[in-house]
Design a protein around this motif. Structure first.
Motif, PDB file in Angstrom:
ATOM      1  N   UNK A   1      38.998  35.968  49.506  1.00 19.99           N
ATOM      2  CA  UNK A   1      38.069  36.954  48.716  1.00 19.99           C
ATOM      3  C   UNK A   1      37.287  35.941  48.034  1.00 19.99           C
ATOM      4  N   UNK A   2      35.760  36.541  47.921  1.00 17.95           N
ATOM      5  CA  UNK A   2      34.850  35.701  47.251  1.00 17.95           C
ATOM      6  C   UNK A   2      35.060  35.463  45.550  1.00 17.95           C
ATOM      7  N   UNK A   3      35.860  36.434  44.966  1.00 23.86           N
ATOM      8  CA  UNK A   3      36.332  36.563  43.646  1.00 23.86           C
ATOM      9  C   UNK A   3      37.415  35.892  43.420  1.00 23.86           C
ATOM     10  N   UNK A   4      37.808  35.514  41.933  1.00 25.02           N
ATOM     11  CA  UNK A   4      38.826  35.173  41.515  1.00 25.02           C
ATOM     12  C   UNK A   4      39.808  36.311  41.256  1.00 25.02           C
TER      13      UNK A   4
ATOM     14  N   UNK B   1      48.587  32.322  36.876  1.00 26.97           N
ATOM     15  CA  UNK B   1      47.884  31.422  37.809  1.00 26.97           C
ATOM     16  C   UNK B   1      46.574  32.059  38.381  1.00 26.97           C
ATOM     17  N   UNK B   2      45.652  31.498  38.741  1.00 28.29           N
ATOM     18  CA  UNK B   2      44.434  31.911  39.206  1.00 28.29           C
ATOM     19  C   UNK B   2      44.222  31.565  40.757  1.00 28.29           C
ATOM     20  N   UNK B   3      43.833  32.824  41.662  1.00 29.13           N
ATOM     21  CA  UNK B   3      43.655  32.525  42.936  1.00 29.13           C
ATOM     22  C   UNK B   3      41.920  32.628  42.867  1.00 29.13           C
TER      23      UNK B   3
ATOM     24  N   UNK C   1      44.767  24.098  44.986  1.00 32.70           N
ATOM     25  CA  UNK C   1      43.390  24.219  44.584  1.00 32.70           C
ATOM     26  C   UNK C   1      42.482  23.345  45.440  1.00 32.70           C
ATOM     27  N   UNK C   2      41.092  23.724  45.414  1.00 30.03           N
ATOM     28  CA  UNK C   2      40.143  23.152  46.270  1.00 30.03           C
ATOM     29  C   UNK C   2      40.294  21.664  46.269  1.00 30.03           C
TER      30      UNK C   2
ATOM     31  N   UNK D   1      53.981  28.073  43.951  1.00 31.45           N
ATOM     32  CA  UNK D   1      54.353  28.595  45.025  1.00 31.45           C
ATOM     33  C   UNK D   1      54.431  30.096  44.714  1.00 31.45           C
ATOM     34  N   UNK D   2      53.845  31.021  45.705  1.00 38.45           N
ATOM     35  CA  UNK D   2      53.868  32.311  45.364  1.00 38.45           C
ATOM     36  C   UNK D   2      54.815  33.049  46.838  1.00 38.45           C
TER      37      UNK D   2
END
Length: 165
Positions: free
Chosen positions: A47-50, A56-58, A81-82, A89-90
């Protein structure tokens, strides 16, 4: 299911997550490994959004290494992360993965688990959603398997075994 189809490492595959008979999300991934029981794929956050869950933030640039089993009632996704650092772990409680010419299909059973990268946080998620889904009345056997899977995931997380995948 008959003879298990195995996927070729390096190949492209579609991962489809269904819920209550409908496609919830579908995305491309690259096959890392398939031993006939467990399939491992890698996919960028699509997704282009957070998406901020609070714990946690994807976000764009994150990469998921996802483990699906043909004989287990869950999937485990390592989130990086990048910059390559592990976020955690999800884990999705699902019916066993179906692997075929159209890719990997898993049915979400609502229960989830999160473990932070340092192992200090283990959260059982969406138990209220699971209860509201009606699966316990509609399919009590699957509901029991789902609860067992969540317990097994929590035990693995608390024992540090999710990191060893």
């Amino acid at each position: 299911m008959g003879t298990a189809m195995t996927l070729t490492a390096g190949g492209d595959v579609q991962v489809t997550l269904t819920k209550a008979g409908r496609t919830k999300v579908r995305y491309p991934a690259t096959v890392v490994d398939d031993d006939g029981v467990r399939v491992v794929v890698r996919a960028p956050w699509g997704r282009p959004t957070v998406r901020d869950f609070g714990f946690v933030r994807f976000e764009p640039g994150d990469v998921f290494t996802e483990h699906y089993w043909r004989d287990r009632w869950y999937a485990v996704k390592e989130v990086r992360a990048a910059d390559g650092s592990v976020k955690g772990w999800y884990c999705d409680v699902t019916r066993p993965a179906e692997v075929g010419p159209d890719g990997i299909v898993i049915e979400d059973l609502d229960l989830d688990l999160w473990q932070s990268a340092d192992g200090s946080t283990v959260l059982r998620l969406d138990e209220d959603e699971f209860r509201r889904s009606g699966i316990e009345d509609r399919d009590p056997v699957a509901a029991a398997r789902a609860r067992q899977a969540l317990d097994a995931l929590e035990e693995q997380a608390r024992g540090g075994r999710l990191r060893a995948l």
